[in-house]
Motif scaffolding. Sequence first.
Motif, PDB file in Angstrom:
ATOM      1  N   ALA A   1       0.874  -1.016   0.010  1.00 32.78           N
ATOM      2  CA  ALA A   1       0.040   0.071  -0.035  1.00 32.78           C
ATOM      3  C   ALA A   1       0.849   1.180  -0.013  1.00 32.78           C
ATOM      4  N   ARG A   2       0.557   2.250  -0.977  1.00 32.19           N
ATOM      5  CA  ARG A   2       0.977   3.370  -0.905  1.00 32.19           C
ATOM      6  C   ARG A   2       0.157   4.685  -0.698  1.00 32.19           C
ATOM      7  N   LEU A   3       0.482   5.473   0.370  1.00 28.72           N
ATOM      8  CA  LEU A   3      -0.291   6.520   0.787  1.00 28.72           C
ATOM      9  C   LEU A   3       0.252   7.806   0.874  1.00 28.72           C
ATOM     10  N   GLY A   4      -0.222   8.914   0.641  1.00 26.04           N
ATOM     11  CA  GLY A   4       0.130  10.414   0.792  1.00 26.04           C
ATOM     12  C   GLY A   4      -0.440  10.636   2.121  1.00 26.04           C
ATOM     13  N   ASN A   5       0.052  12.001   2.626  1.00 27.72           N
ATOM     14  CA  ASN A   5      -0.441  12.526   3.733  1.00 27.72           C
ATOM     15  C   ASN A   5      -2.111  12.724   3.604  1.00 27.72           C
ATOM     16  N   LEU A   6      -2.500  13.342   2.473  1.00 28.88           N
ATOM     17  CA  LEU A   6      -3.769  13.703   2.408  1.00 28.88           C
ATOM     18  C   LEU A   6      -4.680  12.393   2.469  1.00 28.88           C
TER      19      LEU A   6
END
Length: 324
Positions: A42-47
């Motif tokens: 899984a890859r997630l940004g701060n938003l």
Amino acid sequence: MGRRSERLSRQGALAGDAGEGDVIQVVSRAFDVLRCFEGHEARLGNLEISNRCGLPRSTVSRLTHTLTRMGQLVYLPRDQKYRIGPSAVAMSASMMKGAQLRSMIRQRLQEVAEQLPGTVGFVVPDRFHLVYLQFARSPSALGLHEGTGSRISMASTAAGAAYTAALAPQVGDAFINDMEREAPEAAKILRPRIEANRQSLRERGYVTACGLWSPHINGLAVPIWSPQYQTFVVVTIGLLSAMYDEQRLDAEVAPLMLALGRSLGSLMEGAEGDAFNNRISRKPVAISVHNNNKPMSSEGVNELEAGTRRARPARSFRAGDGRR
């Protein structure tokens, strides 16, 4: 036990005391961030993390920076996103030691899956969800396809109903109060059913949920005390409602799942002999059902899993009546 541990035992970590006394919010929020990553890839940004865990983006930014410095997360400059880091993976691996026990649990699940066309799972609680640690299904299984690491709802599944029903009443009520603050829609589903679930567990040793998670799926679940996790874990099965209505769940599925619960309870308590060597009987297990409306008593309070009750030395639930 020190004074602080005694205070934790009295108050309980699930007793809805968020923001008070012993709860350190920054630690709780850091784990909320890590829970957003469902799987190693899984890859997630701060938003995205902010939207998933309901925290301000500025707070998330500080937490992800700290978690990256600790190795719990890895920053991917090209994507401007994060993924689970090596420290988190290592910690997870160390927590999952005991391959022989997991293999035996998987074998027991498979024995039931070979007899019923559904998904049989071994799940542990994680806040307002449950996570599959092991699962099994027959080649003919239809409808429900969960796997190791999958998260399911606490409020709308048989597994969640069984887990919350197994908690000491005051702890279960506090847990739902906590849920009302953080996941109100889930609490609306669970609260009206909690007393009926407790009664089912007392009288039959299991809980059912028909058409709640999906109109096409009926489920049945049995909670088991786990010495390893110091809380209740759950064995559960999901079946197509068109094939297994509630009457058929009671008659054909419940005996096998109760036997599975007893077998896994023995395994987790480190028992030897039959629990390790004997397969679950292919014939329906004779169980005695008692109409006993006395609440299950609490025989030991765990510091981290508010008031969940430790089983007596006798293994798992007694012969299907749900009492300790």
